[in-house]
Design an enzyme around this catalytic site. Structure first.
Site, PDB file in Angstrom:
ATOM      1  N   SER A   1      -0.749  44.005  -5.733  1.00  0.00           N
ATOM      2  CA  SER A   1      -0.876  44.337  -7.146  1.00  0.00           C
ATOM      3  C   SER A   1      -1.626  45.656  -7.262  1.00  0.00           C
ATOM      4  O   SER A   1      -2.433  45.998  -6.403  1.00  0.00           O
ATOM      5  CB  SER A   1      -1.645  43.209  -7.843  1.00  0.00           C
ATOM      6  OG  SER A   1      -2.381  43.723  -8.934  1.00  0.00           O
TER       7      SER A   1
ATOM      8  N   LYS B   1      -4.005  40.196  -4.142  1.00  0.00           N
ATOM      9  CA  LYS B   1      -2.691  39.604  -4.381  1.00  0.00           C
ATOM     10  C   LYS B   1      -1.660  39.871  -3.295  1.00  0.00           C
ATOM     11  O   LYS B   1      -1.584  40.955  -2.745  1.00  0.00           O
ATOM     12  CB  LYS B   1      -2.129  40.127  -5.707  1.00  0.00           C
ATOM     13  CG  LYS B   1      -2.948  39.710  -6.907  1.00  0.00           C
ATOM     14  CD  LYS B   1      -2.524  38.375  -7.442  1.00  0.00           C
ATOM     15  CE  LYS B   1      -1.323  38.577  -8.325  1.00  0.00           C
ATOM     16  NZ  LYS B   1      -1.008  37.396  -9.101  1.00  0.00           N
TER      17      LYS B   1
ATOM     18  N   GLU C   1      11.213  36.568  -6.366  1.00  0.00           N
ATOM     19  CA  GLU C   1      11.331  36.693  -7.828  1.00  0.00           C
ATOM     20  C   GLU C   1      12.543  37.529  -8.210  1.00  0.00           C
ATOM     21  O   GLU C   1      13.225  37.259  -9.196  1.00  0.00           O
ATOM     22  CB  GLU C   1      10.066  37.333  -8.397  1.00  0.00           C
ATOM     23  CG  GLU C   1       8.830  36.472  -8.271  1.00  0.00           C
ATOM     24  CD  GLU C   1       7.573  37.259  -8.609  1.00  0.00           C
ATOM     25  OE1 GLU C   1       7.104  37.130  -9.743  1.00  0.00           O
ATOM     26  OE2 GLU C   1       7.085  38.006  -7.744  1.00  0.00           O
TER      27      GLU C   1
ATOM     28  N   HIS D   1      12.498  15.656 -10.651  1.00  0.00           N
ATOM     29  CA  HIS D   1      11.737  16.047 -11.853  1.00  0.00           C
ATOM     30  C   HIS D   1      10.457  16.814 -11.486  1.00  0.00           C
ATOM     31  O   HIS D   1       9.502  16.805 -12.252  1.00  0.00           O
ATOM     32  CB  HIS D   1      11.367  14.829 -12.706  1.00  0.00           C
ATOM     33  CG  HIS D   1      12.505  13.886 -12.955  1.00  0.00           C
ATOM     34  ND1 HIS D   1      13.302  13.954 -14.076  1.00  0.00           N
ATOM     35  CD2 HIS D   1      12.990  12.872 -12.202  1.00  0.00           C
ATOM     36  CE1 HIS D   1      14.226  13.001 -14.019  1.00  0.00           C
ATOM     37  NE2 HIS D   1      14.064  12.329 -12.886  1.00  0.00           N
TER      38      HIS D   1
END
Ligand code: ARG
Length: 442
Positions: A259, A265, A272, A138
């Site tokens: 970025s 970043k 992804e 969980h």
């Protein structure tokens, strides 16, 4: 109309398989004296020259599909004798053959890349063999375990994926050539001969089924969709674990990107995109199943639309395996951060209950006593979330079975190391697992 029905923009990549199939077909026609051997030799020479030009990057003139494109080019090169090639054959059995040859190659390529990725999984596990981490259910802290044990879970998933691609190859292994339009032919063809030439161990039994069948494509794309689903779960862990909230891993620099506005970043774009592209492969599978479900037997032109989802699934699986392999091989594991987390979330609460159970208290009662203890610790928060810091007097409020030796059991490392049931995270069990996993990769 021509543009609408054309598949040439996407089926041109079948050219090498189309030519291989035609050569086998014409050799058989010649052996059976359906086409004179002189003509067959000319056709085969023509086909080979087209094949080598394509391999050099030459493009065929546009046609309705790859089958017509190769035939037209052949006639352009060798004249009317080229028109004998399509004797005792139809594009309906021809296209199934091309697709089977393509899927056979793609499945073997995927299997090869799965093995490479499994080797990277093993390397990652071995490199970090003593690293301890909090295990989750969980997404909540559950019990401590060895990082190698967690990461090897992906190795076993990939093993099942490999099995599914091998299964696909087994059922694909029937020569479709000679089914012709759908009813066979009155020419005295030899289907066993083309089967041997094209590397099939059997010949299909029913010509109607043969030209209607796209099971091998559905199976390949299903195996790809499940593979991508596994890679996507891994990618999801890489995205969360590399966040500053977790800080468990640092992804290889070359697999992240910056970025355009925020200079600090390093985004986990490749992970992804594995996650993102997996949804496309699941879409490919859905597209294929719904393409086929209402088709009457035998061939229907709808089936032309099987190619884009097939090619897309294969390309995506191969490229995603490359990225996954490099991620397993290049990620840096932050052992201290994981260790720190093992001191939180009352990670050894199960051990307290097991301790009481070993001393004779029924496990359900032990579970209830420890639950009460944890509830009160949570409210008071005097001792933090690391059970090693809770004094014995406090523990004994909940059961007088607790004695000084309980603290021997409250080290996350010793706790994990002792879980030696077969397939467990314990040091001995893990060594057995790694030995068994290595055997698969030989
Ligand atoms: N381009 C077609 C396909 O991919 C080839 C088969 C065409 N057959 C036909 N009877 N029109 O399915």
């Amino acid at each position: 109309m021509e543009d609408y029905i054309s598949s040439f923009s996407f089926d041109r990549r079948l050219a090498p398989y189309d030519i291989e199939g035609s050569i086998a077909h014409v050799r058989m026609l010649s052996a059976k004296r359906i086409v004179p051997s002189k003509d067959a030799a000319k056709i085969i020479r023509g086909l080979k020259s087209i094949g080598s030009d394509i391999a050099k990057g030459k493009r065929l003139p546009k046609a309705e599909d790859i089958h017509f494109a190769v035939e037209a080019e052949l006639v352009r090169r060798i004249g009317d004798v080229g028109k004998k090639m399509h004797t005792a054959r139809s594009r309906n059995d021809q296209v199934v053959l091309d697709l089977k040859l393509y899927v056979r190659k793609a499945a073997n390529d995927v299997i090869g890349k799965i093995v490479k990725t499994q080797k990277a999984v093993l390397g990652c596990a071995s490199k970090n063999s003593s690293v301890l981490m909090p295990g989750y259910t969980h997404l909540q802290h559950g019990q401590p375990l060895f990082f190698a044990h967690h990461i090897l879970a992906y190795g076993w998933m990939l093993e099942r994926d490999k099995g599914r691609f091998k299964d696909t190859l087994k059922r694909l292994d029937e020569n479709p050539l000679g089914a012709c339009a759908f009813a066979g032919t009155a020419f005295p063809i030899d289907r066993a001969k083309t089967a041997r030439a094209l590397g099939f161990s059997k010949t299909s039994e029913n010509s109607v089924d043969t030209v209607s069948d796209r099971d091998f494509i559905v199976e390949f794309v299903f195996a790809s969709a499940l593979l991508m689903t596994h890679l996507s779960r891994f990618a999801e862990e890489m995205v969360t674990w590399s966040s500053s909230e977790f800080g468990f891993v640092k992804l290889p620099e070359h697999l992240t990107s910056g970025s355009s506005i925020m200079p600090q970043k390093r985004n986990p774009d490749t992970a992804e995109l594995i996650r993102g592209k997996s949804s496309k492969t699941i879409g490919n599978l859905t597209q294929l199943l719904s393409l086929i479900k209402n088709l009457p037997l035998s061939y229907n032109r709808d089936l032309q639309e099987d190619k884009p989802p097939l090619f897309d699934a294969a390309d995506t699986a191969l490229a995603s395996l490359d990225i996954a392999e490099q991620t397993f091989a290049g990620m840096k594991v932050n052992a201290e951060r994981m260790d720190e987390e093992c001191r939180k979330g009352y990670l050894l609460a199960t051990e307290l209950a097991d301790y009481l159970a070993r001393k004779g208290m029924p496990f359900r009662k032990a579970h209830a006593a420890v639950k009460q203890l944890i509830n009160s610790l949570r409210i008071n928060f005097k001792f933090g979330e690391d059970l090693e810091n809770v004094p014995l007097s406090e523990l004994r409020e909940y059961s007088t079975l607790f004695e000084q030796d309980i603290f021997k059991h409250l080290s996350p490392r010793l706790n994990a190391a002792a879980k030696n049931s077969y397939g467990g995270t314990g040091s001995k069990a893990l060594a057995v697992q790694i030995r068994n996993f290595k055997k698969l990769l030989k």
